[in-house]
Design an enzyme around this catalytic site. Structure first.
Site, PDB file in Angstrom:
ATOM      1  N   HIS A  94       0.820  -1.211   0.000  1.00  0.00           N
ATOM      2  CA  HIS A  94       0.000   0.000   0.000  1.00  0.00           C
ATOM      3  C   HIS A  94       0.856   1.265   0.000  1.00  0.00           C
ATOM      4  O   HIS A  94       0.349   2.355  -0.265  1.00  0.00           O
ATOM      5  CB  HIS A  94      -0.918  -0.010   1.229  1.00  0.00           C
ATOM      6  CG  HIS A  94      -2.330   0.380   0.962  1.00  0.00           C
ATOM      7  ND1 HIS A  94      -2.908   0.416  -0.295  1.00  0.00           N
ATOM      8  CD2 HIS A  94      -3.313   0.767   1.824  1.00  0.00           C
ATOM      9  CE1 HIS A  94      -4.175   0.797  -0.195  1.00  0.00           C
ATOM     10  NE2 HIS A  94      -4.440   1.028   1.075  1.00  0.00           N
TER      11      HIS A  94
ATOM     12  N   ASN B 229      -6.914   6.410   4.216  1.00  0.00           N
ATOM     13  CA  ASN B 229      -8.336   6.732   4.064  1.00  0.00           C
ATOM     14  C   ASN B 229      -8.649   8.209   4.195  1.00  0.00           C
ATOM     15  O   ASN B 229      -9.766   8.629   3.889  1.00  0.00           O
ATOM     16  CB  ASN B 229      -9.170   5.946   5.089  1.00  0.00           C
ATOM     17  CG  ASN B 229      -9.084   4.451   4.872  1.00  0.00           C
ATOM     18  OD1 ASN B 229      -8.496   3.978   3.900  1.00  0.00           O
ATOM     19  ND2 ASN B 229      -9.664   3.703   5.775  1.00  0.00           N
TER      20      ASN B 229
ATOM     21  N   ASP C 263      -0.566   2.423  -5.220  1.00  0.00           N
ATOM     22  CA  ASP C 263      -0.536   0.993  -5.515  1.00  0.00           C
ATOM     23  C   ASP C 263      -1.778   0.636  -6.322  1.00  0.00           C
ATOM     24  O   ASP C 263      -2.844   1.203  -6.112  1.00  0.00           O
ATOM     25  CB  ASP C 263      -0.492   0.182  -4.218  1.00  0.00           C
ATOM     26  CG  ASP C 263      -1.674   0.457  -3.309  1.00  0.00           C
ATOM     27  OD1 ASP C 263      -1.898   1.638  -2.950  1.00  0.00           O
ATOM     28  OD2 ASP C 263      -2.392  -0.488  -2.941  1.00  0.00           O
TER      29      ASP C 263
ATOM     30  N   ASN D 200      -9.129   3.412  -1.338  1.00  0.00           N
ATOM     31  CA  ASN D 200      -9.658   4.392  -0.386  1.00  0.00           C
ATOM     32  C   ASN D 200      -8.903   5.718  -0.379  1.00  0.00           C
ATOM     33  O   ASN D 200      -9.486   6.764  -0.092  1.00  0.00           O
ATOM     34  CB  ASN D 200      -9.709   3.797   1.019  1.00  0.00           C
ATOM     35  CG  ASN D 200     -10.800   2.760   1.142  1.00  0.00           C
ATOM     36  OD1 ASN D 200     -11.839   2.852   0.492  1.00  0.00           O
ATOM     37  ND2 ASN D 200     -10.567   1.756   1.969  1.00  0.00           N
TER      38      ASN D 200
END
Length: 192
Positions: free
Chosen positions: A23, A72, A97, A118
């Site tokens: 991520h 997020n 990513d 997100n």
């Protein structure tokens, strides 16, 4: 020739726990740019993240941003810096990513959907979707129920080498994209 870019955002999660996770591929790209162009990260609380400024070989000055808000809430950080420096969404690119690309593949893309990412979803909610993206392939775990654990996991050695190679390829072509020569940048990147 498109509009020159003024901001490159790398998406990821702050902290050592997440440093080496898939991520954080967006962070890896902006870290590579800081290394190549001798920039220096500094914490900017008003932008909720780390900021650097680099100058490409053609003289183009660009801001780099690593939000410290966790994935997020990335849009809060990006929107704060963009508002302060009056940077329009079309003048920025976001590196992230991408599970829909295999490790080692990288694509530039303008606009489009968030694909369940997100970090992108939050940026869309603050700034819309009319910005460039650097989609860094990390592969897919095979089932959507495994995606969260997968992106928050560390790639194996061979997979890491492929992701590192796509970070290098993206860093090679970003000066062209920043200069507004998106056609040549995309052709060079996508035709390999």
């Amino acid at each position: 020739m498109g509009e020159p870019l003024r901001l490159i955002v790398g998406l990821g999660n702050p902290g050592r726990k997440y440093d080496q996770t898939r991520h954080n591929a967006g962070f890896w790209l902006v870290d590579e740019l800081v290394r190549r162009y001798r920039g220096q990260w500094r914490i900017e609380s008003r932008f909720l993240g780390e900021v650097a400024r680099i100058t490409f070989d053609d003289g183009a000055d660009v801001w780099l941003l690593k939000p410290a808000t966790y994935m997020n809430k990335s849009g809060q950080s990006v929107a704060a810096l963009a508002a302060f420096y009056k940077i329009k969404p079309a003048e920025m690119t976001v590196a992230h990513d991408e599970i829909d690309l295999p490790p080692g593949d990288v694509r530039f893309k303008f606009g489009g959907g968030h694909g369940g990412h997100n970090g992108l979803r939050d940026i869309f909610s603050h700034l819309g979707r009319d910005f460039w993206r650097v989609r860094l392939g990390v592969g897919h775990p095979g089932h959507r129920d495994q995606v969260i654990d997968y992106v928050l996991g560390r790639p194996g050695r061979d997979e890491q080498m492929l992701i590192d190679a796509c970070v290098e390829k993206a860093a090679d072509q970003l000066p062209r994209l920043v200069a507004g020569d998106s056609e040549r940048a995309m052709h060079a990147l996508h035709s390999r």
